[in-house]
Design a protein around this motif. Structure first.
Motif, short mmCIF file in Angstrom:
data_model
loop_
_atom_site.label_atom_id
_atom_site.label_comp_id
_atom_site.label_asym_id
_atom_site.label_seq_id
_atom_site.Cartn_x
_atom_site.Cartn_y
_atom_site.Cartn_z
N ILE A 15 0.84 -1.20 0.00
CA ILE A 15 0.00 0.00 0.00
C ILE A 15 0.87 1.25 0.00
N LEU A 16 1.98 1.20 0.75
CA LEU A 16 2.91 2.33 0.78
C LEU A 16 3.51 2.55 -0.60
N LEU A 17 3.90 1.47 -1.26
CA LEU A 17 4.47 1.60 -2.60
C LEU A 17 3.42 2.14 -3.58
N LEU A 18 2.18 1.71 -3.42
CA LEU A 18 1.10 2.20 -4.28
C LEU A 18 0.91 3.70 -4.09
N SER A 19 1.05 4.16 -2.86
CA SER A 19 0.92 5.60 -2.61
C SER A 19 2.06 6.37 -3.27
N PHE A 20 3.25 5.77 -3.32
CA PHE A 20 4.37 6.40 -4.01
C PHE A 20 4.10 6.50 -5.51
N ILE A 21 3.39 5.51 -6.05
CA ILE A 21 3.05 5.53 -7.48
C ILE A 21 2.16 6.74 -7.79
N PHE A 22 1.12 6.92 -6.97
CA PHE A 22 0.23 8.06 -7.18
C PHE A 22 0.97 9.38 -6.96
N LYS A 55 8.86 -10.00 -1.96
CA LYS A 55 7.96 -11.03 -2.48
C LYS A 55 6.51 -10.68 -2.18
N ASN A 56 6.21 -10.15 -0.98
CA ASN A 56 4.85 -9.75 -0.66
C ASN A 56 4.39 -8.62 -1.57
N ILE A 57 5.29 -7.65 -1.79
CA ILE A 57 4.96 -6.51 -2.65
C ILE A 57 4.71 -6.99 -4.07
N TYR A 58 5.56 -7.90 -4.55
CA TYR A 58 5.41 -8.41 -5.93
C TYR A 58 4.06 -9.12 -6.10
N THR A 59 3.70 -9.94 -5.12
CA THR A 59 2.44 -10.70 -5.22
C THR A 59 1.24 -9.76 -5.30
N ALA A 65 -2.08 -5.55 -11.05
CA ALA A 65 -1.83 -5.36 -12.48
C ALA A 65 -2.84 -6.13 -13.32
N TRP A 66 -3.11 -7.37 -12.92
CA TRP A 66 -4.09 -8.17 -13.65
C TRP A 66 -5.50 -7.57 -13.53
N LEU A 67 -5.83 -7.09 -12.33
CA LEU A 67 -7.14 -6.47 -12.14
C LEU A 67 -7.28 -5.23 -13.03
N GLN A 69 -5.72 -4.61 -15.82
CA GLN A 69 -5.82 -5.02 -17.22
C GLN A 69 -7.23 -5.48 -17.56
N ILE A 70 -7.85 -6.23 -16.64
CA ILE A 70 -9.22 -6.71 -16.87
C ILE A 70 -10.18 -5.52 -17.00
N VAL A 71 -10.07 -4.58 -16.07
CA VAL A 71 -10.94 -3.40 -16.10
C VAL A 71 -10.68 -2.57 -17.34
N MET A 72 -9.41 -2.42 -17.71
CA MET A 72 -9.02 -1.61 -18.85
C MET A 72 -9.61 -2.18 -20.14
N PHE A 73 -9.43 -3.48 -20.36
CA PHE A 73 -9.95 -4.08 -21.58
C PHE A 73 -11.47 -4.11 -21.60
N LEU A 74 -12.08 -4.24 -20.43
CA LEU A 74 -13.54 -4.18 -20.36
C LEU A 74 -14.03 -2.80 -20.81
N CYS A 75 -13.37 -1.76 -20.31
CA CYS A 75 -13.76 -0.39 -20.69
C CYS A 75 -13.50 -0.13 -22.17
N LEU A 76 -12.36 -0.63 -22.68
CA LEU A 76 -12.05 -0.43 -24.09
C LEU A 76 -13.07 -1.15 -24.97
#
Length: 272
Positions: A15-22, A55-59, A65-67, A69-76
């Motif tokens: 979650i911390l890494l995700l906040s850094f992304i934003f 390893k926890n962060i990667y999982t 990432a998969w979620l 992609q699913i949402v992205m292709f659904l919207c497209l």
């Protein structure tokens, strides 16, 4: 910062890494930069660094990432009208062929000019790979959102070209690698036990080995088996049963051994 901040709950590090992304995307966008490129470069830097709870962060990130992609292709898929694809098919086909045969190879060869060590076969292979993902389609939605005149036509053309590249180039990547003699044998990684070493232990590796009849003819116990120096058997799996190894344990054909060894050990010495 991930390595310096001490959080008692390891689940909070993703979650911390995700906040850094934003944060990276937002601050770059405020500075009138390319937020997507900034996040991409930041991801390369983090991915090639030693970080805590990797390893926890990667999982978690892999699942997100998969979620996405699913949402992205659904919207497209909701934005695409098949009958509109037919209207731009002729123009899009010409542009697509130009991009595949001229545009991309020319740009790739020009970009790779400073890299003298990349041989001609590799340059040709990189030229053929093409862009087959949803990124160009996502960017094509920007003028649609901004209500630019003719944006729907641009979106349909980009979508058609991406699908064309996916069909032509995407399905021939393996064939192109074989023809250019750039394909390599598949190297097995990890082990069948699902056990992984912490990221900090980078001098050891885990391997698995299956006991065969030929091996039993030479030695049927661990103490008599000739393993490389520095290699130890951690656990033995027999069917659905896990056995604690000791020197007198009588091995059976089909037993799976989990080994730990130094990374610089010659794997060829481990019995096949």
């Amino acid at each position: 910062m991930l390595n310096k901040i001490n959080i008692n709950n390891p689940a909070l590090y993703p979650i911390l890494l995700l906040s850094f992304i934003f944060f990276t995307f937002s601050i770059t966008d405020i500075l009138k930069g390319n937020g997507y490129l900034a996040v991409y470069i930041a991801g390369i830097l983090v991915g090639n660094s030693k970080i805590t709870h990797r390893k926890n962060i990667y999982t978690v990130m892999d699942g997100l990432a998969w979620l996405c992609q699913i949402v992205m292709f659904l919207c497209l898929g909701l934005l695409v009208n098949p009958h509109e694809m037919l209207e731009v098919a002729a123009v899009a086909l010409l542009i697509g062929i130009f991009m595949i045969l001229i545009g991309r190879p020319l740009s790739v060869f020009l970009c790779l000019l400073p890299f003298k060590k990349i041989n001609m076969k590799s340059r040709v292979f990189i030229s053929w790979i093409g862009l087959r993902g949803a990124v160009p389609i996502i960017f094509a939605t920007y003028p649609v959102v901004a209500e630019v005149e003719g944006s729907n036509v641009i979106f349909n053309i980009v979508f058609f070209i991406t699908i064309l590249s996916l069909i032509i180039q995407g399905t021939t990547v393996s064939t192109a690698a074989r023809l250019l003699r750039l394909s390599t044998p598949l190297v097995k990684t990890g082990n069948e036990f699902g056990v992984e070493l912490p990221e900090e232990i980078d001098t050891k590796e885990l391997l698995d080995m299956t006991v065969t009849e030929a091996m039993l003819e030479q030695a049927d116990t661990l103490k008599d088996m000739e393993l490389p120096q520095g290699t130890l058997v951690m656990i033995v799996k027999r069917g659905n049963e896990f056995l604690i190894p000791n020197g007198t344990l009588l091995l059976h054909a089909g037993d799976q051994l989990l080994l730990i060894s130094e990374k610089d050990q010659e794997k060829a010495k481990i019995p096949d």
